[in-house]
Write a protein that holds these residues in place. Structure first.
Motif, PDB file in Angstrom:
ATOM      1  N   ARG A  82      -2.202  10.359  15.570  1.00 39.61           N
ATOM      2  CA  ARG A  82      -1.930  11.664  15.636  1.00 39.61           C
ATOM      3  C   ARG A  82      -2.793  12.429  14.655  1.00 39.61           C
ATOM      4  NH1 ARG A  82      -1.010  12.213  21.020  1.00 39.61           N
ATOM      5  NH2 ARG A  82       0.747  10.645  21.622  1.00 39.61           N
ATOM      6  N   ARG A  83      -3.959  12.300  14.622  1.00 36.53           N
ATOM      7  CA  ARG A  83      -4.611  13.174  13.765  1.00 36.53           C
ATOM      8  C   ARG A  83      -6.247  13.632  14.398  1.00 36.53           C
ATOM      9  NH1 ARG A  83      -7.751   9.720   9.211  1.00 36.53           N
ATOM     10  NH2 ARG A  83      -8.643   7.923  10.557  1.00 36.53           N
ATOM     11  N   MET A  84      -6.857  14.412  13.765  1.00 36.63           N
ATOM     12  CA  MET A  84      -8.134  14.825  14.277  1.00 36.63           C
ATOM     13  C   MET A  84      -9.235  13.965  13.765  1.00 36.63           C
ATOM     14  SD  MET A  84      -8.379  18.898  13.519  1.00 36.63           S
ATOM     15  CE  MET A  84      -7.176  20.086  14.371  1.00 36.63           C
ATOM     16  N   ASP A  85     -10.363  13.661  14.863  1.00 37.13           N
ATOM     17  CA  ASP A  85     -11.200  12.705  14.605  1.00 37.13           C
ATOM     18  C   ASP A  85     -12.122  13.135  13.216  1.00 37.13           C
ATOM     19  OD1 ASP A  85     -13.184  10.934  14.674  1.00 37.13           O
ATOM     20  OD2 ASP A  85     -14.084  11.906  16.716  1.00 37.13           O
ATOM     21  N   PRO A  86     -11.970  12.190  12.259  1.00 34.39           N
ATOM     22  CA  PRO A  86     -12.878  12.507  11.030  1.00 34.39           C
ATOM     23  C   PRO A  86     -14.466  12.312  11.552  1.00 34.39           C
ATOM     24  CG  PRO A  86     -11.906  10.357  11.003  1.00 34.39           C
ATOM     25  CD  PRO A  86     -11.370  10.901  12.118  1.00 34.39           C
ATOM     26  N   THR A  87     -14.830  11.517  12.693  1.00 37.14           N
ATOM     27  CA  THR A  87     -15.967  11.498  12.992  1.00 37.14           C
ATOM     28  C   THR A  87     -16.626  12.701  14.090  1.00 37.14           C
ATOM     29  OG1 THR A  87     -15.744   9.891  14.636  1.00 37.14           O
ATOM     30  CG2 THR A  87     -16.025   9.161  12.337  1.00 37.14           C
ATOM     31  N   GLY A  88     -15.698  13.419  14.321  1.00 37.34           N
ATOM     32  CA  GLY A  88     -16.067  14.547  15.507  1.00 37.34           C
ATOM     33  C   GLY A  88     -17.086  15.472  14.802  1.00 37.34           C
ATOM     34  N   PRO A  89     -17.295  16.418  15.780  1.00 34.49           N
ATOM     35  CA  PRO A  89     -18.458  17.275  15.272  1.00 34.49           C
ATOM     36  C   PRO A  89     -18.283  18.204  14.350  1.00 34.49           C
ATOM     37  CG  PRO A  89     -17.799  17.557  17.729  1.00 34.49           C
ATOM     38  CD  PRO A  89     -16.852  16.628  17.170  1.00 34.49           C
ATOM     39  N   THR A  90     -19.315  18.544  13.422  1.00 31.02           N
ATOM     40  CA  THR A  90     -19.174  19.135  12.417  1.00 31.02           C
ATOM     41  C   THR A  90     -20.075  20.324  12.386  1.00 31.02           C
ATOM     42  OG1 THR A  90     -20.801  17.909  11.295  1.00 31.02           O
ATOM     43  CG2 THR A  90     -18.436  17.079  10.791  1.00 31.02           C
ATOM     44  N   ASN A  91     -19.814  21.418  11.572  1.00 31.04           N
ATOM     45  CA  ASN A  91     -20.673  22.727  11.448  1.00 31.04           C
ATOM     46  C   ASN A  91     -20.786  23.172  10.244  1.00 31.04           C
ATOM     47  OD1 ASN A  91     -22.605  24.529  11.748  1.00 31.04           O
ATOM     48  ND2 ASN A  91     -21.619  25.230  13.880  1.00 31.04           N
ATOM     49  N   TYR A  92     -21.124  22.355   9.198  1.00 32.75           N
ATOM     50  CA  TYR A  92     -21.240  22.890   7.756  1.00 32.75           C
ATOM     51  C   TYR A  92     -22.136  24.030   7.405  1.00 32.75           C
ATOM     52  CZ  TYR A  92     -18.375  18.750   6.932  1.00 32.75           C
ATOM     53  OH  TYR A  92     -17.152  17.624   7.027  1.00 32.75           O
ATOM     54  N   ARG A  93     -23.101  24.161   8.298  1.00 33.64           N
ATOM     55  CA  ARG A  93     -24.064  25.215   8.098  1.00 33.64           C
ATOM     56  C   ARG A  93     -23.359  26.598   8.291  1.00 33.64           C
ATOM     57  NH1 ARG A  93     -29.711  24.958  11.032  1.00 33.64           N
ATOM     58  NH2 ARG A  93     -30.006  23.322   9.492  1.00 33.64           N
ATOM     59  N   LEU A  94     -22.345  26.539   9.223  1.00 30.94           N
ATOM     60  CA  LEU A  94     -21.759  27.783   9.479  1.00 30.94           C
ATOM     61  C   LEU A  94     -21.066  28.296   8.379  1.00 30.94           C
ATOM     62  CD1 LEU A  94     -20.870  29.943  11.606  1.00 30.94           C
ATOM     63  CD2 LEU A  94     -19.169  28.548  12.209  1.00 30.94           C
ATOM     64  N   LEU A  95     -20.164  27.249   7.846  1.00 36.16           N
ATOM     65  CA  LEU A  95     -19.380  27.469   6.788  1.00 36.16           C
ATOM     66  C   LEU A  95     -20.134  27.920   5.479  1.00 36.16           C
ATOM     67  CD1 LEU A  95     -16.831  27.371   5.214  1.00 36.16           C
ATOM     68  CD2 LEU A  95     -17.122  24.996   4.693  1.00 36.16           C
ATOM     69  N   ALA A  96     -21.292  27.411   5.224  1.00 40.91           N
ATOM     70  CA  ALA A  96     -22.268  27.689   4.161  1.00 40.91           C
ATOM     71  C   ALA A  96     -22.808  29.101   4.331  1.00 40.91           C
ATOM     72  CB  ALA A  96     -23.513  26.769   4.096  1.00 40.91           C
ATOM     73  N   SER A  97     -23.042  29.491   5.478  1.00 46.99           N
ATOM     74  CA  SER A  97     -23.648  30.823   5.837  1.00 46.99           C
ATOM     75  C   SER A  97     -22.511  31.835   5.721  1.00 46.99           C
ATOM     76  CB  SER A  97     -23.877  30.869   7.548  1.00 46.99           C
ATOM     77  OG  SER A  97     -25.033  30.058   7.686  1.00 46.99           O
TER      78      SER A  97
END
Length: 231
Positions: A82-97
Motif C-alpha cells: 500500500r504505497r506508491m510505486d517508487p519506480t513509476g513515472p517521474t517529471n523532475y523537469r516540470l518541478l525544476a521549471s
C-alpha cells in the motif's frame, strides 16, 4: 512540456502479465497464494512466482502469512504494497521549471539562486573533503571531480596556475537558455559553496555562460578570507 528522459509512459497498449498480477493483488481484499493467482490466470505457478518475486524486489508486493488449518507452517500469501510505486513515472523537469520560474520572479533572483546553490553544495561534498584546507591545486581537482559527477563535463585543470574551469556541458541546458540568470547563479553558488566547504584558498568569482555554443567558463580567484587577510 517535454518530460525527463527517465519519465515512463503508461497506458500505451495492454498491460503485461506482471501488471495483471499486481492488479489482481490490488483488487483482492485478502492476501492471495501463488496457486490461486495461477489458477485464475490459467498459467503455471512458477510463472506467477517469477513475477511476484520481481514485484517483491521492487517493493510492489509483500508477503503475508495465512491461517494454517492444522499443524505445520502457515501458507505464504501475497498482497500489493500500500504505497506508491517508487519506480513509476517521474517529471523532475516540470518541478525544476516551476521552482525556476518562481525564483526568476523575485527581485534578487540571481542572489537567491546563488545562495541556494551554496547551501546545497556542502551536502554534495564527501565528508573527508570538508574543512580540510587543501592546496589550490587539490581544491580545483576536487571541484572538477564534483562537476564531472554532476554532468558538467569539465576539462581537466591546467596545473597550479589554473585561472578557469572550462565546462563543456550544462545538465540544465533548456532551463539555462530560458533563465540563465537563475540557473547559472545556482551553478556559481554550487561551486563557491563546495570550495568554501573545503576551506580552499580559491573561489569562483564568476561564471560566464555559453561563451561558445558548447562552453561555459568558471573564472577562479582568491578566496575572500585570503583577500581580507592580505589587506
Amino acid at each position: 512540456m517535454p518530460t525527463d528522459a527517465t519519465t515512463q509512459t503508461s497506458g500505451m497498449g495492454p498491460p503485461g502479465r506482471r501488471d495483471v498480477i499486481l492488479q489482481l493483488l490490488r483488487a483482492s481484499s485478502e492476501p492471495r497464494s501463488i496457486a490461486s493467482v495461477a489458477d485464475e490466470l490459467g498459467v503455471h505457478p512458477n510463472t506467477v512466482r517469477f513475477h511476484i518475486d520481481a514485484l517483491a524486489r521492487a517493493g510492489r508486493v509483500e508477503q503475508a502469512l495465512g491461517n494454517s488449518p492444522g499443524r505445520g507452517r502457515p501458507p505464504i500469501l501475497f498482497r500489493a504494497s500500500r504505497r506508491m510505486d517508487p519506480t513509476g513515472p517521474t517529471n523532475y523537469r516540470l518541478l525544476a521549471s516551476i521552482l525556476t520560474e518562481y525564483v526568476a520572479g523575485r527581485p534578487d533572483a540571481a542572489g537567491i539562486a546563488a545562495q541556494l546553490g551554496r547551501s546545497t553544495s556542502a551536502a554534495l561534498m564527501p565528508s573527508s573533503a570538508q574543512g580540510r584546507a587543501p592546496s589550490k591545486t587539490r581544491a580545483i581537482t576536487e571541484l572538477v571531480e564534483l562537476l564531472a559527477e554532476l554532468g558538467f563535463e569539465p576539462e581537466p585543470a591546467d596545473g597550479p596556475r589554473t585561472r578557469e574551469i572550462r565546462l563543456r556541458h550544462c545538465p540544465f541546458q533548456k532551463l539555462a537558455e530560458q533563465h540563465s540568470e537563475v540557473i547559472c547563479s545556482v551553478h556559481l553558488g554550487l561551486m563557491q559553496g563546495a570550495l568554501s566547504a573545503m576551506r580552499a584558498p580559491v573561489t569562483v568569482d564568476r561564471l560566464d555562460p555559453f561563451v561558445e555554443p558548447d562552453l561555459c567558463v568558471a573564472r577562479l580567484g582568491r578566496a575572500p578570507s585570503l583577500d581580507r587577510a592580505s589587506s
